[in-house]
Design an enzyme around this catalytic site. Structure first.
Site, mmCIF file in Angstrom:
data_model
loop_
_atom_site.group_PDB
_atom_site.id
_atom_site.type_symbol
_atom_site.label_atom_id
_atom_site.label_comp_id
_atom_site.label_asym_id
_atom_site.label_seq_id
_atom_site.Cartn_x
_atom_site.Cartn_y
_atom_site.Cartn_z
ATOM 1 N N HIS A 1 4.934 1.073 6.141
ATOM 2 C CA HIS A 1 4.143 0.714 4.955
ATOM 3 C C HIS A 1 5.022 0.199 3.818
ATOM 4 O O HIS A 1 4.521 -0.431 2.895
ATOM 5 C CB HIS A 1 3.347 1.924 4.471
ATOM 6 C CG HIS A 1 2.197 2.268 5.375
ATOM 7 N ND1 HIS A 1 0.895 2.019 5.061
ATOM 8 C CD2 HIS A 1 2.167 2.820 6.621
ATOM 9 C CE1 HIS A 1 0.104 2.402 6.048
ATOM 10 N NE2 HIS A 1 0.855 2.911 7.012
ATOM 11 N N ASP B 1 7.787 -3.497 -3.387
ATOM 12 C CA ASP B 1 6.576 -2.787 -2.936
ATOM 13 C C ASP B 1 6.157 -3.356 -1.588
ATOM 14 O O ASP B 1 6.101 -4.585 -1.427
ATOM 15 C CB ASP B 1 5.460 -3.031 -3.968
ATOM 16 C CG ASP B 1 4.481 -1.876 -4.085
ATOM 17 O OD1 ASP B 1 4.345 -1.124 -3.108
ATOM 18 O OD2 ASP B 1 3.848 -1.747 -5.145
#
Ligand code: ADQ
Length: 464
Positions: free
Chosen positions: A157, A364
């Site tokens: 992720h 991110d």
């Protein structure tokens, strides 16, 4: 019939029904609604000892969940130590924040091995195992040792680091070798996949220990699966929020005030300090906006016992106080700062009612808040997304977001101004372009594409 067995660090928020303030938990809950399967992981509790009998079973829709506590030693070494003081910072490009200790890595291996043993007890031969995130890079390796021949996929992720950063972790070879035991490795972006491939190439050409290992010549399948959101569910949740008056009460307290919203865990990767500096800069160079705009900063506290998180919290609080102290008036608070978690509908309602969504991540994996912000906008009067070019979401939402470099506080301040003053036609055009992307790359597409490739790739492989 074959089941999906999902492994992720935490399952407790699902079992207890408390709102999750983390992308993985939100996405996995949404993605697996209606699937028959098993979800295994840590229940969030820390005990003095680890006993196999402490496995708790419960149900979440058609999914069963199996969760167990960690010992305080495992928690300190695996979770706080190796996962969050080594892998998290280094994978986000912050090698300066890494605190490597051999005993923490041993605890990480121990927990991966323990999870493999639990899996070995509960999986059936035709189950497909989908492992989530950086806590379990060694899990497939231990599963193979225990003779599990199931197809096992891994989805990361968070970003994958460039080789020079990865090599800062003393056990980088062990990490990559372990990843090679998966049948499929999924990344959020091409850049992440490329980073692992270039590590492998560099390593092979340098003929290092890993390069000479025969396992290094059998690369697993890799793919890019940008995580999306469940568009219809998000819309139906935001409809519920309109029944409550929370969003109207909280956003745009008086008719003329515009709201900029930012929602992210209190984490040093999210660029909170840079964001507050940019907002300060915006107020300083646009005096006509003073009293007419407010920044709603929602930052649930996260990993407060991990090194560096208390520090970032103190820094954020100091900056919020500075901005409010400098610009605030008796009737106007420039930054509305909250650390609480919200029910999903309420949070989406706040996103919808805000005129600008501001995402300033320094690094991110994806950033689901950016996608949620766009999804819940009113089609007839949409807000504007200002998005860091360093969030994975920028690869898809560049069709409509104003992209910024969050380190450039002057340019970010200008982007805020542009967003607040953007004409309706342009806002609609940008919103509609982003909406198309969100619908095309939604959560179901993410899940189906990953599982399709996982089913396809491992069928004929026998793991020795
Ligand atoms: P996160 O770093 O947690 O996720 P993000 O992708 O933005 O970041 O997801 C946060 C989720 O939590 C969103 O769904 C948001 O709505 C929710 N949330 C945040 N604050 C909340 C609050 N106060 N109350 C309730 N809910 C809240 C990690 C990676 C990301 C990656 C995701 C998914 O770091 O890069 O996008 O996983 O893969």
């Amino acid at each position: 019939m074959s089941r999906i067995v999902v492994v992720s660090n935490r399952v407790s928020s699902v079992a207890t029904g408390t709102p999750a303030a983390g992308g993985l938990a939100v996405a996995v809950v949404d993605a697996l609604q209606g699937d028959r399967g098993l979800w295994v992981g840590w229940n969030g509790e820390v005990r003095n000892t680890e006993r196999a009998c402490e496995v708790e079973e419960s149900h979440c829709g058609a999914m069963s969940t199996l969760a167990w506590p960690l010992s305080s030693q495992s928690y300190a070494g695996f979770y706080r130590g190796f996962a969050n003081e080594v892998v998290w910072p280094v994978f986000h490009g912050r090698t300066d924040r890494m605190r490597f200790r051999t005993e923490h890595f041993s605890a990480y291996l121990h927990v991966n091995q323990m999870f493999a043993s639990h899996l070995a007890e509960h999986v059936q031969p035709d189950d497909v195992i989908w492992v989530h995130d950086y806590h379990f890079m060694h899990l497939a390796s231990y599963c193979r040792d225990l003779g599990l021949n199931n197809q096992i996929g891994f989805f990361l992720h968070i970003p994958f680091p460039e080789p020079e950063n990865l090599k800062a972790i003393p056990v980088h070879n062990s990490i990559v070798k372990a990843l090679f035991k998966y049948d499929l490795i999924g990344f959020q972006t091409e850049k992440d996949q490329h980073a692992l491939q270039s590590y492998i190439q560099t390593d092979r050409s340098e003929h290092t220990a890993f390069g000479q290992d025969p396992v290094a010549h059998q690369s697993p399948k890799m793919g890019v699966y940008p995580i999306g959101i469940d568009c219809n569910q998000t819309l139906s949740q935001v409809q519920n929020s309109q029944k409550s008056s929370l969003s109207e009460e909280s956003v745009g307290q008086c008719g003329e005030t515009k709201t900029i919203i930012s929602v992210d865990r209190l984490d040093y990767t999210k660029g909170l300090l840079e964001r507050l500096e940019s907002y300060d800069q915006f107020l300083s160079s646009n005096s006509d906006w003073q009293g007419r705009v407010s920044l709603m900063q929602i930052s649930p506290i996260s990993r407060s016992d991990v090194l560096g998180y208390e520090e970032i919290r103190r820094e954020v609080e100091r900056l919020v106080a500075r901005v409010n102290g400098t610009w605030g008036t008796p009737g106007w608070v420039p930054v509305n700062y909250m650390n609480r978690s919200f029910e999903r509908a309420a949070l989406l309602g706040l996103l919808r009612a805000s005129h600008v969504g501001l995402v300033t991540s320094l690094c991110d994996g994806m950033n689901l808040v950016a996608k949620e912000y766009v999804m819940v906008q009113e089609a007839s009067d949409p807000g504007v997304l200002v998005l860091s070019e360093f969030a994975g979401a920028a690869n898809e939402l560049d069709v409509g977001a104003i992209l910024i470099n969050p380190y450039d506080t002057v340019a970010t301040a200008q982007a805020i101004h542009r967003a607040l003053t953007m004409p309706l036609d342009e806002r609609k055009e940008r919103y509609s372009a982003m909406l198309d992307v969100l619908r095309q790359n939604d959560l179901l597409a993410w899940k189906n594409n990953f599982l399709y490739d996982l089913y396809a790739c491992g069928a004929q492989v026998i793991h020795e």
